[in-house]
Design a protein around this motif. Structure first.
Motif, PDB file in Angstrom:
ATOM      1  N   UNK A 122      -3.286  -8.672   8.579  1.00  0.00           N
ATOM      2  CA  UNK A 122      -3.509  -9.978   7.972  1.00  0.00           C
ATOM      3  C   UNK A 122      -3.058  -9.861   6.516  1.00  0.00           C
ATOM      4  N   UNK A 123      -2.133 -10.689   6.073  1.00  0.00           N
ATOM      5  CA  UNK A 123      -1.657 -10.577   4.694  1.00  0.00           C
ATOM      6  C   UNK A 123      -2.791 -10.577   3.660  1.00  0.00           C
ATOM      7  N   UNK A 124      -3.809 -11.343   3.901  1.00  0.00           N
ATOM      8  CA  UNK A 124      -4.906 -11.424   2.933  1.00  0.00           C
ATOM      9  C   UNK A 124      -5.581 -10.067   2.716  1.00  0.00           C
ATOM     10  N   UNK A 125      -5.491  -9.186   3.710  1.00  0.00           N
ATOM     11  CA  UNK A 125      -6.096  -7.858   3.589  1.00  0.00           C
ATOM     12  C   UNK A 125      -5.244  -6.892   2.774  1.00  0.00           C
ATOM     13  N   UNK A 126      -4.048  -7.304   2.397  1.00  0.00           N
ATOM     14  CA  UNK A 126      -3.132  -6.428   1.664  1.00  0.00           C
ATOM     15  C   UNK A 126      -3.007  -6.780   0.183  1.00  0.00           C
ATOM     16  N   UNK A 127      -3.789  -7.749  -0.270  1.00  0.00           N
ATOM     17  CA  UNK A 127      -3.666  -8.216  -1.652  1.00  0.00           C
ATOM     18  C   UNK A 127      -4.222  -7.250  -2.687  1.00  0.00           C
ATOM     19  N   UNK A 128      -4.878  -6.193  -2.236  1.00  0.00           N
ATOM     20  CA  UNK A 128      -5.527  -5.277  -3.172  1.00  0.00           C
ATOM     21  C   UNK A 128      -4.625  -4.149  -3.662  1.00  0.00           C
ATOM     22  N   UNK A 129      -3.348  -4.153  -3.260  1.00  0.00           N
ATOM     23  CA  UNK A 129      -2.430  -3.125  -3.754  1.00  0.00           C
ATOM     24  C   UNK A 129      -1.043  -3.719  -3.980  1.00  0.00           C
ATOM     25  N   UNK A 130      -0.316  -3.111  -4.901  1.00  0.00           N
ATOM     26  CA  UNK A 130       1.051  -3.554  -5.182  1.00  0.00           C
ATOM     27  C   UNK A 130       1.928  -3.348  -3.948  1.00  0.00           C
TER      28      UNK A 130
END
Length: 149
Positions: A122-130
C-alpha cells in the motif's frame, strides 16, 4: 510552475496555495539540495498536513518523530534539520506528482491506501522513508505512461 486550474477537482485552493511555494524546488536537484541544506521552514510541516489531510499522529510516524516533537516544530518558527527538510520536501513533491497523475488530491488520497501490485504494498505504508517515496514516484510515472506492472 504548474497551473492547477487545468486540473479537475483539485480539492481546494488550500492545496494549490500550500504547494505553490515549493514548485521551484521540484524543478531541479540543485534547487532541491539548496533548500534542503538551508533547512525548510517549520511551516512546511503545516503545509504538508494541510495538503495530505493526515493526522498529526500519522504525520509524526511518517516523519519518524514523536507527536510532541511534531507539535514543537509546528509551534516554533525555525528551520528544520537537513534530513527532516529532505523528507518533508519529498512528501510535498509526491503529493504534487499525485495530483498531476490523478487529476485531484481526492483521487490521489483514495489511491494511497490501496494495495498496489507494481510496488507490492500500500503506497501509504511507504511514506516513512525516502526509498519508499521514490518507489511511489516511480509507480506514478509508470501510471502516467501506461506501464502498470
Amino acid at each position: 510552475m504548474k497551473n492547477y486550474e487545468d486540473i479537475e477537482d483539485v480539492g481546494s485552493s488550500v492545496v494549490m496555495e500550500a504547494l505553490a511555494p515549493y514548485q521551484t524546488y521540484f524543478e531541479s536537484p540543485i534547487n532541491r539540495l539548496s533548500v534542503i541544506k538551508g533547512g525548510l521552514s517549520s511551516s512546511s510541516i503545516q503545509d504538508l498536513l494541510d495538503i495530505s489531510g493526515s493526522t498529526r499522529l500519522d504525520m509524526a510516524k511518517n516523519l519518524d518523530l514523536t507527536e510532541p516533537t511534531l507539535r514543537k516544530h509546528l509551534s516554533i518558527a525555525k528551520e528544520l534539520s537537513t534530513s527532516l527538510s529532505e523528507h518533508v520536501l519529498f512528501l510535498l513533491e509526491l503529493y504534487d506528482k499525485g495530483i498531476d497523475t490523478f487529476g485531484s488530491i481526492k483521487e490521489f488520497k483514495n489511491w494511497l491506501p490501496q494495495h498496489n501490485i507494481g510496488i507490492d504494498a500500500k503506497p501509504i505504508d511507504l511514506l516513512d522513508s525516502i526509498t519508499g517515496i521514490n518507489m511511489i514516484m516511480n509507480e506514478l510515472n509508470r501510471i502516467d505512461y501506461g506501464v502498470l506492472a
